[in-house]
Design a protein around this motif. Structure first.
Motif, PDB file in Angstrom:
ATOM      1  N   GLU A   1      -6.043  -0.983   1.182  1.00 23.16           N
ATOM      2  CA  GLU A   1      -6.223  -0.550   2.577  1.00 23.16           C
ATOM      3  C   GLU A   1      -6.769  -1.678   3.429  1.00 23.16           C
ATOM      4  O   GLU A   1      -6.433  -1.794   4.608  1.00 23.16           O
ATOM      5  CB  GLU A   1      -7.217   0.622   2.671  1.00 23.16           C
ATOM      6  CG  GLU A   1      -6.772   1.877   1.992  1.00 23.16           C
ATOM      7  CD  GLU A   1      -7.246   1.956   0.559  1.00 23.16           C
ATOM      8  OE1 GLU A   1      -7.428   0.879  -0.054  1.00 23.16           O
ATOM      9  OE2 GLU A   1      -7.427   3.055   0.052  1.00 23.16           O
TER      10      GLU A   1
ATOM     11  N   ILE B   1      -3.974  -3.906   4.438  1.00 23.83           N
ATOM     12  CA  ILE B   1      -3.186  -3.321   5.526  1.00 23.83           C
ATOM     13  C   ILE B   1      -3.956  -3.412   6.839  1.00 23.83           C
ATOM     14  O   ILE B   1      -3.405  -3.776   7.878  1.00 23.83           O
ATOM     15  CB  ILE B   1      -2.819  -1.854   5.212  1.00 23.83           C
ATOM     16  CG1 ILE B   1      -1.951  -1.796   3.953  1.00 23.83           C
ATOM     17  CG2 ILE B   1      -2.098  -1.211   6.386  1.00 23.83           C
ATOM     18  CD1 ILE B   1      -1.555  -0.403   3.522  1.00 23.83           C
TER      19      ILE B   1
ATOM     20  N   MET C   1       6.207  -4.412   6.896  1.00 28.52           N
ATOM     21  CA  MET C   1       6.777  -3.141   6.432  1.00 28.52           C
ATOM     22  C   MET C   1       8.294  -3.111   6.583  1.00 28.52           C
ATOM     23  O   MET C   1       8.961  -2.273   5.995  1.00 28.52           O
ATOM     24  CB  MET C   1       6.136  -1.966   7.180  1.00 28.52           C
ATOM     25  CG  MET C   1       4.723  -1.642   6.735  1.00 28.52           C
ATOM     26  SD  MET C   1       4.560  -1.416   4.945  1.00 28.52           S
ATOM     27  CE  MET C   1       5.484   0.080   4.680  1.00 28.52           C
TER      28      MET C   1
ATOM     29  N   LEU D   1      -6.809   3.412  10.257  1.00 28.87           N
ATOM     30  CA  LEU D   1      -5.640   3.374   9.392  1.00 28.87           C
ATOM     31  C   LEU D   1      -4.950   4.723   9.240  1.00 28.87           C
ATOM     32  O   LEU D   1      -4.028   4.849   8.474  1.00 28.87           O
ATOM     33  CB  LEU D   1      -6.010   2.849   8.011  1.00 28.87           C
ATOM     34  CG  LEU D   1      -6.190   1.348   7.887  1.00 28.87           C
ATOM     35  CD1 LEU D   1      -6.412   0.972   6.440  1.00 28.87           C
ATOM     36  CD2 LEU D   1      -5.000   0.592   8.422  1.00 28.87           C
TER      37      LEU D   1
ATOM     38  N   LYS E   1      -2.786  -5.313  10.114  1.00 27.99           N
ATOM     39  CA  LYS E   1      -2.587  -4.617  11.396  1.00 27.99           C
ATOM     40  C   LYS E   1      -3.307  -5.360  12.507  1.00 27.99           C
ATOM     41  O   LYS E   1      -2.774  -5.527  13.603  1.00 27.99           O
ATOM     42  CB  LYS E   1      -3.108  -3.183  11.295  1.00 27.99           C
ATOM     43  CG  LYS E   1      -2.157  -2.282  10.551  1.00 27.99           C
ATOM     44  CD  LYS E   1      -2.514  -0.835  10.744  1.00 27.99           C
ATOM     45  CE  LYS E   1      -1.299   0.004  10.330  1.00 27.99           C
ATOM     46  NZ  LYS E   1      -1.387   1.370  10.792  1.00 27.99           N
TER      47      LYS E   1
ATOM     48  N   PRO F   1       4.015   0.449   0.897  1.00 29.70           N
ATOM     49  CA  PRO F   1       3.599  -0.887   1.342  1.00 29.70           C
ATOM     50  C   PRO F   1       3.492  -1.866   0.170  1.00 29.70           C
ATOM     51  O   PRO F   1       3.674  -3.050   0.344  1.00 29.70           O
ATOM     52  CB  PRO F   1       2.247  -0.651   1.998  1.00 29.70           C
ATOM     53  CG  PRO F   1       1.758   0.635   1.465  1.00 29.70           C
ATOM     54  CD  PRO F   1       2.968   1.449   1.114  1.00 29.70           C
TER      55      PRO F   1
ATOM     56  N   TYR G   1       4.420  -5.565   1.306  1.00 26.93           N
ATOM     57  CA  TYR G   1       3.343  -6.505   0.984  1.00 26.93           C
ATOM     58  C   TYR G   1       3.553  -7.198  -0.361  1.00 26.93           C
ATOM     59  O   TYR G   1       2.907  -8.186  -0.655  1.00 26.93           O
ATOM     60  CB  TYR G   1       1.982  -5.805   0.993  1.00 26.93           C
ATOM     61  CG  TYR G   1       1.533  -5.463   2.387  1.00 26.93           C
ATOM     62  CD1 TYR G   1       0.804  -6.370   3.125  1.00 26.93           C
ATOM     63  CD2 TYR G   1       1.857  -4.243   2.970  1.00 26.93           C
ATOM     64  CE1 TYR G   1       0.393  -6.079   4.412  1.00 26.93           C
ATOM     65  CE2 TYR G   1       1.457  -3.934   4.252  1.00 26.93           C
ATOM     66  CZ  TYR G   1       0.728  -4.863   4.977  1.00 26.93           C
ATOM     67  OH  TYR G   1       0.344  -4.573   6.242  1.00 26.93           O
TER      68      TYR G   1
ATOM     69  N   HIS H   1       1.463  -6.259  10.233  1.00 30.57           N
ATOM     70  CA  HIS H   1       1.856  -5.072   9.467  1.00 30.57           C
ATOM     71  C   HIS H   1       3.309  -4.649   9.730  1.00 30.57           C
ATOM     72  O   HIS H   1       4.055  -4.365   8.801  1.00 30.57           O
ATOM     73  CB  HIS H   1       0.896  -3.930   9.796  1.00 30.57           C
ATOM     74  CG  HIS H   1       1.221  -2.650   9.099  1.00 30.57           C
ATOM     75  ND1 HIS H   1       1.040  -2.494   7.749  1.00 30.57           N
ATOM     76  CD2 HIS H   1       1.733  -1.488   9.570  1.00 30.57           C
ATOM     77  CE1 HIS H   1       1.425  -1.272   7.410  1.00 30.57           C
ATOM     78  NE2 HIS H   1       1.847  -0.637   8.496  1.00 30.57           N
TER      79      HIS H   1
END
Lengths: 162, 741
Positions: free
Chosen positions: B584, B587, B600, A8, B591, A43, B606, B596
């Protein structure tokens, strides 16, 4: 965990320094390397506003887990940009909501001054933390931070729309 | 008309339930397993008994007309036609049509066929089969009378009983207080005004004031209890039904359809509430009013009371005639109206069709014709009503004129006081309305029982997929064993016919086959959304039925072909499969599912709402969000039903690549039409018509001249054709450019 967090590209705050801010862009140094025209994006703009992802064009530079841990100047510059990108008036008082030709006319006092806007019938979204998001007919959003702390009249008007 | 016994099936009947002529046919040691009755014999109405014993299937029409030993039976099935169905039994020599019946008996024969197949196809041990049937049979017998339904409804409403009682008491009290006023007026006229007792005047006035005050208070209380009761009834019932929804199996959802369940939860609950407050409570009020006012009237003047009763039979008759005919008139009115609505809706929804075919004039003509019909129907209703109500009104007028005539004479003669006559006429009108109310109440009670019955139908459902009492939490390793699995959604069509499949831990299986070959059904069974009727599914040697449902669902993830999303944010939808989720992780999962980047690009990323059933996202985006949700669970077993169906070729390629990475070492079942998605699987299983027909690697299967090869070649041809078309287009574009230049 199936997906390693290392994939990430988490950016440690100490590696990041913001040097310039222009409307929706910042210039940023990551590990000492200067990158111009970086766009910060949240995000989770409502649920985790502290998380910011930095983009250079389409490339993702990395994720700031909590931008508030940046050094003071960087933080101030970044916030200046975030204020533009996530511009959203906060409704402090609802003066009146009346129905006009199938739409609703709202007269409100926000942190940015007194405003009048129009919405459709279904326009209020209750965020998970209890805040209210009001969207007008142009899809512009207004937020009510602590609805329960508003004056009685405002709450009465709002309850009409939820 | 359908009767309750239409669909009855006798399972292991007691000796006295077995018809004598059937009993006579039984051999030593032969036991009757099930009996169903047909409603047709050949092409005419009639009755035959179809009897399944532990040895054979018999068709009995007073005497034995057909008999087939079970040892010869391969499988039983039902062939459906427009109105009729035929029970067919396959033997090695061919198929035998044994009995014919109308669709009214389908449910019973369905069960009958399933029992036969369980014996001959599933080869379920006889004792087990018998125990299962006997235990199921006991559940099935429920009585459904009006009284029983209402008593049961009241039982459900026990928690709000005090409120119900209070409402009834207050409502009755209001009516009783209302009765005192005419009596006080009688005293005012007779004792105060006529007899000149000035000293009583003050008491009468204070009495009238007190009654009004009490009345106001009671009315407020009544409104309060009424509102509270309405809400309480609806909430009590609806949460019962709602909770039940979650207990139901998917088979029930298939059976009732989403609309059917919706109407039970919303409409029937409202109907029960409406009938309860408009029939049940008024029943008490009206009954007590009829008693009190009737006695009062009779005490005042018995002769006049009899005259007052006169118009009641006329009115009841008028009401009955009206009700019978009105439904026809109103139904017609409604039909005419719905035709108008449908033209308007066609015009608006299919505007493009109407315009492109130039049908505006036709539609307008049709519309105007319907309008005229509607107007005519409306006038018919008016004319019809005019035939009844004036006559009824006349009866009442006649009776009240008679009362004034005879009562007037009595007053003039001095045998009745003026006050009494005034009180009498006033009470008389208070007597009529509860009498009619009672008639209406009784009718509504029946409707209440119907609505309540529909709710009980849902509450009484037993979930098909039930957790065994000794179910355990199991840490899955990833091996799956599927042993002779038979499954049918409707009892007639078998989606899976004896599927046996062994999947090793970490193996990646591609499941291919034509539409309707049973791939998706098998996937759903792997998630234990249904139980197979025959056979078993085991996870690392533990039968799926012995694993706690939640334990299984935590470790097995499925991404459906047309994924369903909740009306919530993207983050909520991805985090669905897991409790506490760090942003996280969301995400990361997104991904991995290639979601993702598109997320975005949304202004709220999100935190964007996906809309009802994900309507604000495209099909491909929904698929990727659903995939992210499945991946976030980090499941031991991942089932993907057409994961790339909604994606464009480029994204499909990317997702396939990503899938390959994340499924490494994880038991994965991928259902795919596009065979290219399966390039990284270890083994491909080919299904056709509910059976596994081929198994092997891509290369193995191509060597065989089977279904897989056919599917592969068909897809290659499609691709080649596409490439050729593209090439041709390219050529013609170039030609065009040259010409222009």
């Amino acid at each position: 965990m199936l997906h390693k967090f290392s994939e990430l590209k988490i950016l440690e705050p100490s590696r990041v320094r913001v040097s310039e801010a222009r409307l929706d862009e910042i210039d940023v140094e990551i590990d000492g390397e200067l990158i111009r025209g970086v766009r910060p994006r949240r995000p989770f703009p409502f649920s985790y506003p502290e998380i910011v992802i930095l983009y250079k064009d389409k490339e993702e530079l990395g994720i700031l887990r909590d931008y508030r841990n940046l050094d003071t100047r960087s933080r101030e510059l970044l916030e200046k940009v975030l204020k533009v990108v996530y511009f959203m008036p906060k409704i402090r008082r609802v003066l009146n909501i009346r129905s006009v030709e199938g739409k609703y006319e709202w007269k409100v006092i926000t942190d940015k001054g007194e405003l009048t806007f129009f919405t459709w019938g279904r326009c209020v979204r209750v965020l998970r933390d209890g805040r209210l998001l009001v969207r007008d007919i142009y899809s512009r959003a207004y937020i009510v931070d602590e609805p329960e702390k508003l004056d009685n009249r405002s709450r009465l008007y709002l309850s009409m729309m939820i | 008309m359908s009767h309750a016994e239409d669909n009855s099936i006798l399972v292991y009947p007691s000796p006295d339930e077995i018809p004598l002529f059937v009993k006579d046919l039984l051999q030593n040691g032969e036991e009757v397993v099930a009996v169903v009755k047909t409603d047709l014999v050949g092409g005419d109405y009639g009755e035959e008994q179809v009897v399944l014993t532990n040895r054979r299937i018999m068709v009995v029409n007073e005497k034995l007309s057909n008999s087939l030993p079970l040892s010869k039976v391969v499988a039983a099935s039902i062939r459906g036609y427009i109105n009729t169905c035929v029970l067919t039994v396959d033997t090695e020599e061919g198929s035998n049509s044994l009995a014919v019946f109308t669709r009214g008996r389908l449910e019973a024969f369905d069960k009958f066929v399933t029992i036969i197949n369980n014996m001959v196809v599933g080869k379920i041990p006889y004792e087990l089969l018998k125990n299962q049937l006997l235990s199921k049979m006991k559940e099935g017998q429920k009585q459904r009378s009006v009284r029983a339904a209402i008593l049961r409804l009241l039982g459900l409403l026990k928690p709000i009983a005090p409120l119900l009682v209070a409402s009834v008491v207050v409502a009755v009290a209001i009516r009783l207080v209302g009765l005192v006023q005419p009596y006080l007026m009688k005293i005012l006229v007779d004792d105060v005004l006529t007899a000149g007792r000035a000293d009583l005047l003050i008491y009468v006035i204070v009495g009238l004031l007190a009654i009004n005050l009490v009345n106001t208070l009671l009315n407020t209380l009544n409104a309060f209890f009424g509102t509270k009761l309405n809400v309480a009834i609806v909430n009590t019932l609806r949460s019962r039904v709602y909770r039940k929804l979650h207990e139901l199996s998917l088979t029930h959802y298939d059976r009732f359809g989403s609309g059917g369940l919706w109407s039970r939860v919303v409409d029937d609950v409202n109907r029960v509430q409406w009938f309860l407050t408009s029939a049940f409570i008024p029943l008490f009020i009206n009954a007590s009013m009829v008693a009190f006012v009737g006695v009062t009237l009779a005490t005042l003047n018995l002769w006049l009371t009899l005259i007052a009763l006169m118009p009641i039979p006329v009115s009841v008759a008028g009401n009955l005639i009206y009700r019978k005919a009105a439904s026809r008139y109103y139904h017609r009115l409604w039909r005419k109206w719905s035709r108008i609505v449908s033209v308007i809706s066609d015009t608006i929804n299919a505007a493009i069709l109407v315009k492109s075919f130039g049908k505006e004039e036709d539609f307008t003509k049709k519309f105007e014709g319907y309008q005229t019909d509607y107007e005519r129907a409306q006038m018919d209703v008016f004319k019809f009503e005019q035939q009844i109500w004036p006559a009824v009104g006349l009866a009442f007028t006649a009776s009240s004129l008679l009362i004034w005539w005879f009562g007037g004479h009595d007053v003039l003669k001095g045998s009745m006081s003026l006050g009494s006559l005034m009180a009498f006429t006033s009470y008389m009108w208070q007597f009529y309305s509860p009498v009619f109310g009672l008639i209406e109440n009784v009718r509504n009670l029946q409707l209440l029982a119907v609505a309540a019955g529909r709710i009980f139908e849902i509450l009484d459902l037993e979930p098909d997929v039930q957790e065994a009492p000794d179910a355990i939490d199991v840490e899955l390793d990833g091996g799956i064993e599927c042993e002779n699995v038979w499954f049918t959604y409707d009892g007639i069509h078998y989606a899976l016919k004896g599927v046996t499949l062994r999947i090793r831990r970490g193996e990646r299986i591609g499941l291919v086959g034509p539409s309707g070959s049973g791939k998706t059904t098998l996937a759903k069974l792997f998630l234990h959304l249904y139980d197979p009727q025959v056979g078993s599914i085991k996870y690392d040697d533990t039968d799926a039925k012995r694993i706690k449902l939640n334990s299984l669902k935590d470790q097995v993830a499925i991404v459906l072909q047309n994924p369903v999303l909740l009306d919530a944010t993207i983050a909520d939808n991805i985090a669905l499969g897991k409790g506490d989720v760090a942003p996280e992780e969301i995400i990361a999962a997104a991904k991995a599912a290639k979601a993702h980047d598109f997320v975005m690009k949304l202004p709220e990323a999100y935190d964007s709402e996906v809309g009802m059933q994900g309507s604000r996202l495209s099909g491909g985006e929904r698929a990727r969000v659903a995939l992210a949700a499945a991946l976030l669970k980090n499941p031991k077993v991942l089932i993907l039903d057409e994961p790339t169906a909604a994606l464009d070729a480029l994204t499909e390629d990317e997702v396939t690549e990503e899938l390959e990475k994340m499924t490494k070492g994880r038991t994965t079942i991928i259902i795919a039409h596009r065979l290219s998605t399966l390039r990284f699987t270890d083994r491909i299983v080919v299904m056709e018509n509910g059976k596994v027909v081929e198994e092997g690697t891509h290369e193995d299967l191509l060597q065989r001249d089977g279904l897989y090869k056919k599917l592969w070649e068909a897809q290659l041809r499609g691709l080649t054709r596409m490439t050729t078309i593209e090439a041709n287009e390219q050529v013609s574009r170039e030609e065009y450019v040259t010409q222009v230049q």
